[in-house]
Scaffold this motif. Structure first.
Motif, PDB file in Angstrom:
ATOM      1  N   ARG A   7      34.099  45.900  39.358  1.00 23.48           N
ATOM      2  CA  ARG A   7      35.489  45.440  39.209  1.00 23.48           C
ATOM      3  C   ARG A   7      35.710  44.843  37.826  1.00 23.48           C
ATOM      4  O   ARG A   7      36.714  45.074  37.190  1.00 23.48           O
ATOM      5  CB  ARG A   7      35.841  44.411  40.286  1.00 23.48           C
ATOM      6  N   TRP A   8      34.709  44.045  37.349  1.00 23.46           N
ATOM      7  CA  TRP A   8      34.871  43.440  36.024  1.00 23.46           C
ATOM      8  C   TRP A   8      34.729  44.505  34.933  1.00 23.46           C
ATOM      9  O   TRP A   8      35.526  44.566  34.000  1.00 23.46           O
ATOM     10  CB  TRP A   8      33.846  42.314  35.802  1.00 23.46           C
ATOM     11  N   LEU A   9      33.730  45.359  35.087  1.00 19.63           N
ATOM     12  CA  LEU A   9      33.466  46.343  34.022  1.00 19.63           C
ATOM     13  C   LEU A   9      34.614  47.330  33.876  1.00 19.63           C
ATOM     14  O   LEU A   9      34.926  47.768  32.786  1.00 19.63           O
ATOM     15  CB  LEU A   9      32.160  47.092  34.302  1.00 19.63           C
ATOM     16  N   GLN A  10      35.255  47.638  35.006  1.00 24.62           N
ATOM     17  CA  GLN A  10      36.376  48.587  34.932  1.00 24.62           C
ATOM     18  C   GLN A  10      37.685  47.855  34.694  1.00 24.62           C
ATOM     19  O   GLN A  10      38.750  48.466  34.711  1.00 24.62           O
ATOM     20  CB  GLN A  10      36.408  49.433  36.211  1.00 24.62           C
ATOM     21  N   ASP A  11      37.595  46.537  34.509  1.00 22.44           N
ATOM     22  CA  ASP A  11      38.759  45.709  34.172  1.00 22.44           C
ATOM     23  C   ASP A  11      39.893  45.899  35.177  1.00 22.44           C
ATOM     24  O   ASP A  11      41.053  46.040  34.808  1.00 22.44           O
ATOM     25  CB  ASP A  11      39.229  46.083  32.745  1.00 22.44           C
ATOM     26  N   GLU A  12      39.492  45.901  36.456  1.00 24.32           N
ATOM     27  CA  GLU A  12      40.474  46.184  37.508  1.00 24.32           C
ATOM     28  C   GLU A  12      41.194  44.934  37.998  1.00 24.32           C
ATOM     29  O   GLU A  12      42.040  45.000  38.862  1.00 24.32           O
ATOM     30  CB  GLU A  12      39.766  46.804  38.721  1.00 24.32           C
ATOM     31  N   GLY A  13      40.794  43.761  37.462  1.00 25.26           N
ATOM     32  CA  GLY A  13      41.356  42.514  37.999  1.00 25.26           C
ATOM     33  C   GLY A  13      40.648  42.179  39.303  1.00 25.26           C
ATOM     34  O   GLY A  13      39.640  42.809  39.649  1.00 25.26           O
ATOM     35  N   GLN A  14      41.161  41.205  40.026  1.00 23.72           N
ATOM     36  CA  GLN A  14      40.623  40.809  41.337  1.00 23.72           C
ATOM     37  C   GLN A  14      39.138  40.474  41.317  1.00 23.72           C
ATOM     38  O   GLN A  14      38.427  40.723  42.287  1.00 23.72           O
ATOM     39  CB  GLN A  14      40.857  41.901  42.373  1.00 23.72           C
ATOM     40  N   CYS A  15      38.659  39.930  40.179  1.00 21.78           N
ATOM     41  CA  CYS A  15      37.263  39.493  40.132  1.00 21.78           C
ATOM     42  C   CYS A  15      37.159  38.127  40.799  1.00 21.78           C
ATOM     43  O   CYS A  15      38.108  37.341  40.769  1.00 21.78           O
ATOM     44  CB  CYS A  15      36.785  39.400  38.687  1.00 21.78           C
TER      45      CYS A  15
END
Ligand code: SAM
Length: 273
Positions: free
Chosen positions: A102-110
């Motif tokens: 989630r963080w690496l793909q910068d998807e938010g909701q971390c």
């Protein structure tokens, strides 16, 4: 019979991890007071300083850094990502690999904001804190994959995961002692991960001292092998590493926040024989 006992011990540890809660684990260990960047005596700034020093003292070479048992955390590769052009993250649990993705793909909701960590490591590197966005981009660029791992297997990663020569450097934080049923299993796991490292490659090992359990969520109590410094040194030697440096952090009273019974933290820099 002895073999069966070993397998049962390892299987029992794996069962403990079924209820590991990444968000709770991050909240317990990676927020103040344990991650208070205004204090030098807080655990996380101490760990980041050890890693910064170890990665920047000029004895590292090669391309590939592998983090063993990453969990849901990224702090452990924030210095190394400037030195190695390829980083692999690994964990036993899909929930943790998902959190990292989630963080690496910068998807938010971390579950955790890593910004203060990135800013702090920039400061250690003598850069302005606002350079954290560049460091975040660098980290996202160099992490090539997030792989499943089992340190209790003599081959912990899939056979084709690494080049045949092995990794140039390994980092592993709070993994081996918290997934092993006893000291012998801890030492064996240290040997297993050593097979992933090229001869002459470096190992950075951070772990708990004197810890017998930690919580990985409400009511999720995970047993830990309580280690002392001498046992860490002996296990390293038995597993084919030469110790370069061992540093120890002793928890202050206010770092004992009721999520474990850890008394200290060790940082090891070692070289594979
Ligand atoms: N490295 C992170 C840190 O510094 O906070 C996480 C450490 S956490 C205490 C232990 C990690 O080991 C968890 O992420 C867990 O999923 C992972 N783990 C559990 N069993 C494992 C196994 N057999 N092999 C490798 N990792 C395992």
């Amino acid at each position: 019979m002895e073999e069966k006992g070993r397998e049962n011990g390892v299987a029992a540890m794996k069962a403990c991890y079924r209820r590991f809660d990444p968000a709770a684990y991050l909240q317990y260990n990676y927020t103040p007071p344990r991650a208070d960047f205004t204090r030098k005596d807080s655990i996380v700034p101490w760990k980041l300083a050890c890693l910064h020093r170890a990665f920047t003292e000029g004895d590292m070479s090669g391309e590939l850094l592998v983090d063993i048992g990453s969990g849901p955390t990224l702090y452990q590769v924030m210095s190394g990502c400037e030195v190695f052009s390829k980083v692999l993250l690994t964990d036993f649990l899909e929930v943790n690999r998902q959190e990292l993705r989630r963080w690496l793909q910068d998807e938010g909701q971390c579950s955790l904001d890593w910004t203060p960590y990135l800013q702090h490591v920039c400061k250690l590197e003598g850069r302005r804190p606002s350079a954290w966005t560049e460091k975040a981009a660098k980290l996202r660029q160099v992490v090539a994959d997030i792989l499943p791992i089992d340190v209790h297997c003599s081959q912990p990663l899939a056979p084709d995961a690494l080049p045949s020569a092995g990794a140039d450097c390994l980092v592993s934080c709070f993994c081996l002692e918290s997934v092993s049923p006893d000291l012998a299993a801890f030492t064996r796991a240290l040997g297993h991960i050593g097979k992933l490292l090229r001869p002459g490659g470096h190992l950075m090992l951070i772990g708990a001292l004197g810890e017998s359990y930690y919580f990985a969520g409400p009511g999720v109590k995970i047993p830990v092998v309580p280690l002392n410094e001498a046992q860490v040194c002996t296990s390293l030697k038995e597993s084919g590493y030469t110790l370069i440096r061992l540093e120890v952090y002793t928890l202050t009273q206010d770092m004992r926040v009721g999520v474990d019974d850890v008394t200290g933290v060790f940082f090891v820099k070692a070289k594979k024989d």
